[in-house]
Scaffold this motif. Structure first.
Motif, PDB file in Angstrom:
ATOM      1  N   GLY A   1       0.838  -1.185   0.000  1.00 56.50           N
ATOM      2  CA  GLY A   1       0.000   0.000   0.000  1.00 56.50           C
ATOM      3  C   GLY A   1       0.878   1.241   0.000  1.00 56.50           C
ATOM      4  N   VAL A   2       0.853   1.998  -1.084  1.00 56.98           N
ATOM      5  CA  VAL A   2       1.671   3.203  -1.219  1.00 56.98           C
ATOM      6  C   VAL A   2       0.741   4.402  -1.369  1.00 56.98           C
ATOM      7  CG1 VAL A   2       3.436   4.383  -2.593  1.00 56.98           C
ATOM      8  CG2 VAL A   2       3.518   1.890  -2.339  1.00 56.98           C
ATOM      9  N   HIS A   3       0.959   5.440  -0.564  1.00 58.70           N
ATOM     10  CA  HIS A   3       0.192   6.671  -0.711  1.00 58.70           C
ATOM     11  C   HIS A   3       0.571   7.333  -2.035  1.00 58.70           C
ATOM     12  CE1 HIS A   3      -1.398   6.782   3.421  1.00 58.70           C
ATOM     13  NE2 HIS A   3      -0.224   6.296   3.784  1.00 58.70           N
ATOM     14  N   ARG A   4      -0.428   7.610  -2.847  1.00 64.19           N
ATOM     15  CA  ARG A   4      -0.153   8.233  -4.140  1.00 64.19           C
ATOM     16  C   ARG A   4       0.264   9.687  -3.969  1.00 64.19           C
ATOM     17  NH1 ARG A   4      -1.867   5.108  -8.368  1.00 64.19           N
ATOM     18  NH2 ARG A   4      -3.123   3.292  -7.796  1.00 64.19           N
ATOM     19  N   ARG A   5       0.929  10.182  -4.986  1.00 60.91           N
ATOM     20  CA  ARG A   5       1.476  11.545  -4.960  1.00 60.91           C
ATOM     21  C   ARG A   5       0.415  12.589  -4.621  1.00 60.91           C
ATOM     22  NH1 ARG A   5       5.533  14.825  -7.496  1.00 60.91           N
ATOM     23  NH2 ARG A   5       4.669  16.877  -7.992  1.00 60.91           N
ATOM     24  N   ASP A   6      -0.798  12.422  -5.169  1.00 62.84           N
ATOM     25  CA  ASP A   6      -1.799  13.461  -4.952  1.00 62.84           C
ATOM     26  C   ASP A   6      -2.264  13.546  -3.502  1.00 62.84           C
ATOM     27  OD1 ASP A   6      -3.374  11.196  -4.812  1.00 62.84           O
ATOM     28  OD2 ASP A   6      -4.488  11.595  -6.653  1.00 62.84           O
TER      29      ASP A   6
END
Length: 328
Positions: A51-56
């Motif tokens: 689970g990676v937090h997206r750039r936005d």
């Protein structure tokens, strides 16, 4: 931010090595107490089960300010660990603002077209997409002292010159490195190296042939103290060992290389365009049986920590269990 250094990085002292070893090699490492809540919204799986937090989630509309490029197929040959050299005492809710600060420094003072790193790992173990498009493609990053290329850049948010990363950060970093190694077919076996022709840094001039381990620290590529002695002491030992435990069976061996120019992504490539791929497995809160030493919080905190530790141990694979016994 990482700074240039004219001198060679100093050798690691015994005290630094021992302190760093405590962070990954004991059941109750002396680590900073995490005084803030976890991120409110856990990210969805989007990088090989992580689970990676997206750039936005941090950028708040901030775009790349110039053209970005991606490595050609097969040209990501090693993974490079950095630290931000910023405070270790931030709260979870402050992380998006911290990354916006890095963006401002990189695009303003440094003159780079975006935040330098492909991914960030905070002290709570959350993983964040950094440079635009990094979840979708092997975007080429930037680095103090010059980026010689052929790599993906992973930055721990914190100052690890004397204080090692938290157990949560170290665990998530190893998950991230394993996922990227699987994606790009990088050999991370003990002693694995790769060789390439440098595109230029203050350590390796353009055209120099460079041989490096496939998981390396920023100081291996540039004249800098980054990622700090207390982190660097872990990279070629416990962190790389964990990476190999987490590699997927289908991971491809390192591919043949190419010298074709990297394709352009364009300045307007949106971070939100990245598609699901491999951070930390969604729903996985394990830290391989490592539990930070928590001070205060009362009996409820102690009971919760004990139950969590038992649950983590019960979920470990046989290979991880055997590794745990061998390091005790």
């Amino acid at each position: 931010m990482c700074d240039d250094r004219d001198a060679e990085p100093r050798r690691l002292g015994r005290r630094t090595m021992l302190r760093a070893g405590l962070a990954l090699g004991t059941s109750l490492p002396l680590l900073p107490v995490l005084d803030g809540p976890a991120s409110a919204a856990p990210p969805a799986e989007n990088l090989a089960g992580l689970g990676v937090h997206r750039r936005d989630e941090w950028a708040d509309g901030r775009p790349a300010t110039g053209p970005l490029h991606a490595e050609a197929d097969g040209d990501v040959r090693f993974l490079l660990v950095h630290h931000s050299a910023s405070s270790n005492t931030y709260a979870a809710a402050e992380v998006p603002g911290l990354i916006r600060g890095f963006y401002a420094a990189h695009t303003g003072g440094k003159g780079w077209p975006d935040v330098a790193y492909n991914f960030f790992v905070d002290r709570y173990g959350e993983i964040w997409e950094g440079r635009t498009g990094s979840l979708a493609a092997p975007v080429i990053g930037d680095a103090t002292g010059g980026n010689q290329g052929f790599s993906q850049l992973c930055c721990l948010i914190g100052d690890h010159r004397t204080e090692p990363p938290t157990a949560a950060a170290s665990d998530s970093l190893s998950h991230l490195l394993a996922a990227l190694a699987d994606r790009h077919g990088i050999d991370t076996a003990p002693g694995a190296t790769t060789t390439f022709v440098s595109r230029g840094s203050n350590r390796w001039a353009v055209g120099r042939t460079v041989t490096t381990s496939t998981i390396a620290g920023h100081r291996d590529m540039s004249r800098t103290e980054c990622p700090g002695d207390a982190c660097y002491a872990l990279i070629h030992g416990p962190i790389t060992e964990r990476v190999n435990l987490r590699r997927r069976p289908h991971a491809a061996p390192i591919r043949s290389t190419t010298t074709a120019p990297p394709p352009s992504l364009g300045a307007s490539a949106p971070g939100s365009a990245s598609q699901p791929t491999p951070g930390r497995p969604a729903g996985d809160t394990s830290a391989d049986g490592l539990l930070p030493l928590v001070i205060g919080g009362g009996s409820l905190a102690a009971l919760t920590a004990g139950l969590a530790l038992r649950l983590r141990r019960s979920r470990r694979s046989p290979a991880e269990e055997e590794h745990g016994r061998s390091t005790r």
